[in-house]
Design a protein around this motif. Structure first.
Motif, short mmCIF file in Angstrom:
data_model
loop_
_atom_site.label_atom_id
_atom_site.label_comp_id
_atom_site.label_asym_id
_atom_site.label_seq_id
_atom_site.Cartn_x
_atom_site.Cartn_y
_atom_site.Cartn_z
N LEU A 132 -14.07 -12.14 10.78
CA LEU A 132 -14.14 -11.15 9.82
C LEU A 132 -12.99 -11.37 8.78
CD1 LEU A 132 -15.46 -8.02 11.13
CD2 LEU A 132 -16.53 -10.02 10.41
N VAL A 133 -12.95 -11.07 7.46
CA VAL A 133 -11.75 -10.96 6.69
C VAL A 133 -10.87 -9.98 7.04
CG1 VAL A 133 -10.89 -11.05 4.21
CG2 VAL A 133 -13.00 -12.48 4.93
N HIS A 134 -9.43 -10.32 7.24
CA HIS A 134 -8.59 -9.18 7.41
C HIS A 134 -7.28 -9.43 6.79
CE1 HIS A 134 -8.19 -11.94 10.82
NE2 HIS A 134 -6.94 -11.47 10.81
N TYR A 135 -6.49 -8.50 6.87
CA TYR A 135 -5.08 -8.54 6.23
C TYR A 135 -4.42 -7.60 6.88
CZ TYR A 135 -6.14 -4.20 3.75
OH TYR A 135 -6.80 -2.60 3.44
N GLN A 136 -2.81 -7.50 6.86
CA GLN A 136 -1.91 -6.59 6.90
C GLN A 136 -0.99 -6.59 5.97
OE1 GLN A 136 -1.68 -9.64 9.55
NE2 GLN A 136 -3.35 -9.13 10.57
N ARG A 137 -0.37 -5.45 5.62
CA ARG A 137 0.51 -5.06 4.90
C ARG A 137 1.88 -3.97 4.97
NH1 ARG A 137 0.05 -2.02 -1.04
NH2 ARG A 137 -0.94 -0.70 0.15
N ASN A 138 3.07 -4.74 4.89
CA ASN A 138 4.21 -3.92 5.24
C ASN A 138 4.17 -2.60 4.11
OD1 ASN A 138 6.53 -2.68 5.76
ND2 ASN A 138 7.68 -4.62 6.04
N ILE A 139 4.25 -1.38 4.62
CA ILE A 139 4.09 -0.34 3.80
C ILE A 139 5.35 0.45 3.77
CG2 ILE A 139 1.67 -0.12 3.49
CD1 ILE A 139 1.87 2.24 5.41
N GLY A 140 6.46 -0.30 4.28
CA GLY A 140 7.80 0.35 4.41
C GLY A 140 8.75 -0.44 3.53
N ASN A 141 10.16 0.12 3.58
CA ASN A 141 11.24 -0.54 2.79
C ASN A 141 11.97 -1.50 3.94
OD1 ASN A 141 10.80 0.27 0.06
ND2 ASN A 141 11.54 2.19 0.62
N MET A 142 11.76 -1.25 5.15
CA MET A 142 12.26 -2.12 5.95
C MET A 142 11.37 -3.41 6.68
SD MET A 142 12.75 0.93 8.75
CE MET A 142 12.05 -0.22 10.04
N ASN A 143 11.87 -4.15 7.01
CA ASN A 143 11.14 -5.38 7.89
C ASN A 143 10.11 -4.84 8.65
OD1 ASN A 143 12.55 -7.34 6.45
ND2 ASN A 143 13.97 -7.73 8.11
N ALA A 144 9.19 -5.33 9.18
CA ALA A 144 7.89 -5.26 10.17
C ALA A 144 7.70 -6.45 10.70
CB ALA A 144 6.95 -4.49 9.51
N VAL A 145 7.42 -6.08 12.20
CA VAL A 145 7.22 -7.11 13.16
C VAL A 145 6.00 -6.90 13.92
CG1 VAL A 145 8.08 -8.72 14.88
CG2 VAL A 145 9.53 -7.68 13.33
N THR A 146 5.07 -7.91 14.04
CA THR A 146 4.20 -7.57 15.04
C THR A 146 3.72 -8.68 16.02
OG1 THR A 146 2.29 -8.73 13.70
CG2 THR A 146 2.46 -6.22 13.31
N ILE A 147 3.09 -8.45 17.30
CA ILE A 147 2.80 -9.32 18.04
C ILE A 147 1.21 -9.35 18.19
CG2 ILE A 147 2.98 -10.04 20.50
CD1 ILE A 147 5.47 -10.70 19.23
N SER A 148 0.51 -10.63 18.10
CA SER A 148 -0.79 -10.67 18.44
C SER A 148 -1.17 -11.23 19.38
CB SER A 148 -1.23 -11.34 17.17
OG SER A 148 -1.47 -10.58 16.12
N GLY A 149 -2.47 -10.94 20.25
CA GLY A 149 -2.87 -11.84 21.15
C GLY A 149 -4.36 -12.43 20.57
N LEU A 150 -4.61 -13.57 20.92
CA LEU A 150 -5.93 -14.24 20.30
C LEU A 150 -6.57 -15.01 21.48
CD1 LEU A 150 -3.20 -15.29 18.03
CD2 LEU A 150 -5.13 -14.85 16.81
N ASN A 151 -8.08 -15.10 21.40
CA ASN A 151 -8.84 -15.67 22.59
C ASN A 151 -9.33 -17.02 22.21
OD1 ASN A 151 -10.41 -14.44 20.60
ND2 ASN A 151 -11.85 -14.00 22.31
N SER A 152 -8.33 -17.82 21.76
CA SER A 152 -8.68 -19.28 21.54
C SER A 152 -7.23 -19.95 21.61
CB SER A 152 -9.35 -19.76 19.98
OG SER A 152 -9.00 -21.07 19.91
N GLN A 153 -7.21 -21.21 22.29
CA GLN A 153 -5.99 -21.82 22.29
C GLN A 153 -5.64 -22.47 21.05
OE1 GLN A 153 -8.63 -22.89 24.47
NE2 GLN A 153 -8.84 -24.99 24.28
N ASN A 154 -6.65 -22.73 19.92
CA ASN A 154 -6.57 -23.15 18.75
C ASN A 154 -7.04 -22.32 17.73
OD1 ASN A 154 -5.95 -25.35 16.79
ND2 ASN A 154 -7.41 -26.45 17.22
N PRO A 155 -6.61 -21.06 17.43
CA PRO A 155 -7.73 -20.18 16.70
C PRO A 155 -7.82 -20.58 15.34
CG PRO A 155 -5.20 -19.33 16.94
CD PRO A 155 -5.35 -20.58 17.84
#
Lengths: 174, 174, 174, 174, 174, 174
Positions: free
Chosen positions: F112-135
Motif C-alpha cells: 500500500l502507498v504510505h508516507y510519514q511527515r515530521n510535524i514538529g520543529n525538532m528532528n524526528a527518528v523512527t525504527i522500522s521492522g520489515l518482513n523481507s530481506q530485500n524489501p
C-alpha cells in the motif's frame, strides 16, 4: 531469491518480459485434435520467481485436451472462440463439468484431473492463466500407458480392472 | 492462522495430537489387494496448520496401490516388511522405478503419478510421511473411469486412443 | 526453484530418490541410550525443494531422545516397537505428554521443545515424517551447555537460577 | 485470508494499526533483570495476516534475556541504549556472539537458541523487528525445568548428564 | 485452509467455479478511456485459496490504464486486439516498456508501478492472468490525489516538488 | 534453500549477522528533508533467506518520507524521537492516518502507498521492522515522473487529469 534477482534490474530489458505470437493458432492435426501453446519461464525468462504463466489452447472441431493434471498450478481459463465442455474430478470422484461459450470463464483447482473438449464444428480457442512459472503437465494417458520404460502390464491391468490384452492394446496405440 | 490456533494452547490435550492403532493391518481383501490407512487432520485435529501427515499401506501378495497422485503433497515412504516395486512418472514421461526391500526409502515428488506393487508372496507394509495435513489422493483409474457423473465415453476413447467399447468395458468394471 | 530442478528430470535416476538400510538399528551405546537415523536431503538429493524427510529413532531400554527442537519442521511419529513416553512443551509452558504403545502416532508442532523416552526394558523404535528436506535439530542440553565457545557461566547461572558451580558441573559433563 | 481481510478495508481505522507507549521502560525488577514488551497481533489487530511484529527489551545492569527460541520468526535487533553481549547457537553447536554498542544491529535466525545480556552498569534498551504477527517465545529454562506438569526428573538428569538432586534443585528455583 | 475447503467438495457445483460474459467489452466512456473487468474471488467463490484470477481490459482509442500497482500479484497479459504501449518501472526507476501487437505477451512483476496505453485508433482488448485470488489494485493518481480524506497538500507539494496550487489543481480534477 | 545455506553454518561469523552505526542520523539535507538508512541483505549477508530487515528514518523539521510502496514487505515502525503524521491509502482509497508521538507504533500493510511527515520543529527518528530481506521501495513521485526513460507526458497528463504543461513542470523538478 526473488529479491536478489531484482538486483540485476539494472540490466533487464523488455524482451526478458515478453514474447510475440500467442495469436497464432497451434497445429491441431494430431491424434486428439488440440494443441497447447505454453508461455512459461522457458519462453519468458523474466517469469522466474514470479509464480505466473499463461497458455493458449486450440481445438479442432470435437478436439480434446485429454485428462491431465498440473502438479504445481491451478488454472483459470476463458473461451476466446467456440464452445467447450470442460470438467475436473474432485478427490471424492465427482465430475464438476460445464458447457462453456465464448466469454465464459472456468477454474481448475491445483492437482486435479481435468479436460476440455470442443463441442462444435468450428475451431475453439482458450486463454489460460496459471500460478506457477513452470506449471508442468501430466497427461494421464501418456503418463500411465506411454512412459519409458512402461509400467508393467499386470499393474495396469489390475489398476484398471481389465485383462492384459486390453492394456497392451492401449499401450500399442500411443 | 497458525499463530492464533496456538492461543488455544491453553486447552489442547495430548489426545488432540495422537491416535492409536497404526500397527493394525488394513483390510486388503479388495480388487487391488492393498489398503491405505491415513493419519491426517481428519484423524488428528492437532495437525491443522502443521502441514504434515502420515500413512500406512498394507499389501496382500502381489497387491498394488494403483497409479495415483497427491495434489498437495510429496511423499517419503519406507518399507517395514516385504518387497515392493515402486515408481513415479516424470513430466516428460520417464518411469523412475525401483525394487525396494525392507528398510529401503523412496520419495515421490508432489503431483506426479506413482504406484507401489508387492512383488512377493508375503504381505508387505510401508509407512509414509507427507507434507500436508490434508494431502488428498487422486486414484487415476477411479477419477477417469469411475467419476459421478462419468466422463463421456468418446472423450476417454480419444484420450486413450481406443474404441468406445473398451472404454465402456473399463467403466463397467469399476 | 522447484520448477527448474524438474528440467533436469531428463537425467534423474531412481537412486536420486532412494536409499537403503533404514531397518538397521542405530547404535544406542551412548550417554542417552538413543540414536537418530536421519533421511534428509543430505542422504537423498532428490528431496531438494520437496520439503519432506524421514527419520528413525532407536531407543535402548530407558533410553531418551533428550529435549530438542527443530527450527524448520513439525514431526509426526509412529511407534514401530516398544513403549515410549513422549511430550512437548507449549509456549505457555504446559507439558503435553502421552504414553505410546506400538502403532500409536504422535505429533510435535514446529519449533516446540520435545522429547521421547523408552519406558520399557526392551528396545523401542519409531519412524518419523518431517515437513522439511533439511529439518535441523537443536538439542537443548548441547546447545546451552556444550557450545563452542561456551555461553558464559554467569549467563547460564542466571538463566537457570542456580549457582555457577552447578553450571560448571553440567558443562563439564558434556 | 489476507485477501478477504482487506474487504473490510471499508471499516478499518487507524487504531487497528497502532498503539502507544513503546518508549516506556518495562519493569526489570525480576529474577533475570530484563523485560520484553511485545507488539504483536494480540496488541495490534491489524497485524493479522501481515506476518510482522515488533518488540522492545529493557535490561537492568547485567540483566539477561535468557536463552530462548522463537518457533515462527527470525529477529533483527538494534541497540537503542547501552552495551549488550548477544549470541545464538548454530545447529552444529557453535556460539555466534558479539558485543554490541548503541546503534549496532544483530540478527537471530529462526528457531535457534539465543540470548542477550547487558554488560554495563547502566540500563540497556533494544528494539526488535520480527517476521511473524505471533512469533511465540520458548524460554529454555522455563520450558525444560518449569513446565506444568514437569518433565520427569530422570529424563532431565539424563539429558543434562547430572544427578537428580541437581535437576530437582533447578526445578525448585523456578 | 486450502485443505479443509476441499472437504466441502461434496457440495461444490460447477457454478462455484465459473462465470459468463468476459467477452463483453467494458464501458470505456470515462476519463481515461479504459475499463477493467475483474474475475476474482468476489466473482467466482471457488477461487478461494487457489491463488489465481483473471482480468480483461478494454481500451478506447488512445485510452490508458493509468499507472497502478497490485500489492499481491504479478500479472501476465496478452493482447487480443489492437496495439498497446505497456511499461513498468523498476525499483531503480528504469522504465521497461514495449509496443505490443495482437498476440504479444508481457509480464508485470509483483508490486511494481505499471501502465498500458492503446496506441491505435481502434479499440484494444487484453486478457490477464494474476497469481492471487484477490489481487487488489492501487491506482497511483487516485491513491495519491483522491483519497478520502485527502493527503495534505503540502505533503504532496513536497513529494512532487511542485507548488501547492498545482497539487490543488490536480486534486480538483479527480 | 534456507536449509542448505545452514550447511555453511560451520563457517559463518558474527560479522555476517551484524553491522554498526544505526544510531547515526542520516543526512536530511535534501529536497524532502528525510533520509532512510536501510539494513537489508545488502548490508548484512546473513539476512539471506531469513525474510527480515530493518530501517531507520531521520526527518528534519517538517521533512517527509514521500508517498511510496514496498513491493515485498509490510512495515512496522516506532517513533524514537519527535512527532510524525503517518498514513497509508487502502485499495478503496481511504486514507488511514494518525499523529504519532515518541513510543507510538504504526503498521503499513504490504504493497500500500504510505508516507510519514515530521510535524514538529525538532528532528524526528523512527525504527522500522520489515518482513523481507530485500524489501524494495517504489517512491511514487520518482517512479512516475522521474524514470529513465520517462513515461510519456500524455499518459501522465491523462492519468493525473492535468494538462501536459503541468506534467512537464513536475518532470522538470526531479
Amino acid at each position: 531469491m526473488n529479491g536478489f534477482a531484482c538486483k540485476s534490474s539494472t540490466t533487464v530489458q523488455a524482451d526478458d518480459f515478453s514474447l510475440t505470437g500467442l495469436h497464432i493458432p497451434g497445429n491441431t492435426r494430431n491424434a486428439v485434435g488440440a494443441a497447447v501453446t505454453a508461455v512459461t519461464v522457458t519462453q519468458i525468462t523474466g517469469l522466474n520467481t514470479l509464480g505466473i504463466s499463461m497458455g493458449r489452447i486450440d481445438f479442432a472441431p470435437w478436439g480434446i485436451n485429454p485428462p491431465h493434471t498440473h502438479p504445481r498450478t491451478s488454472e483459470i481459463l476463458t473461451v476466446i472462440d467456440g464452445s467447450l465442455e470442460v470438467g475436473f474430478i474432485t478427490p471424492d470422484n465427482r465430475l464438476i463439468s460445464k458447457t462453456l461459450q465464448k466469454g465464459d470463464v472456468f477454474v481448475f483447482p491445483v492437482g486435479l484431473v481435468h479436460y476440455q473438449r470442443n463441442i462444435g464444428n468450428m475451431n475453439a480457442v482458450t486463454i489460460s492463466g496459471l500460478n506457477s512459472q513452470n506449471p508442468g503437465v501430466i497427461t494421464i494417458g501418456n503418463a500411465v500407458f506411454d512412459s519409458k520404460p512402461d509400467i508393467s502390464t499386470d499393474i495396469l491391468a489390475k489398476a484398471f480392472q481389465v485383462n492384459k490384452n486390453i492394456v497392451q492394446q492401449i499401450k500399442g496405440k500411443f
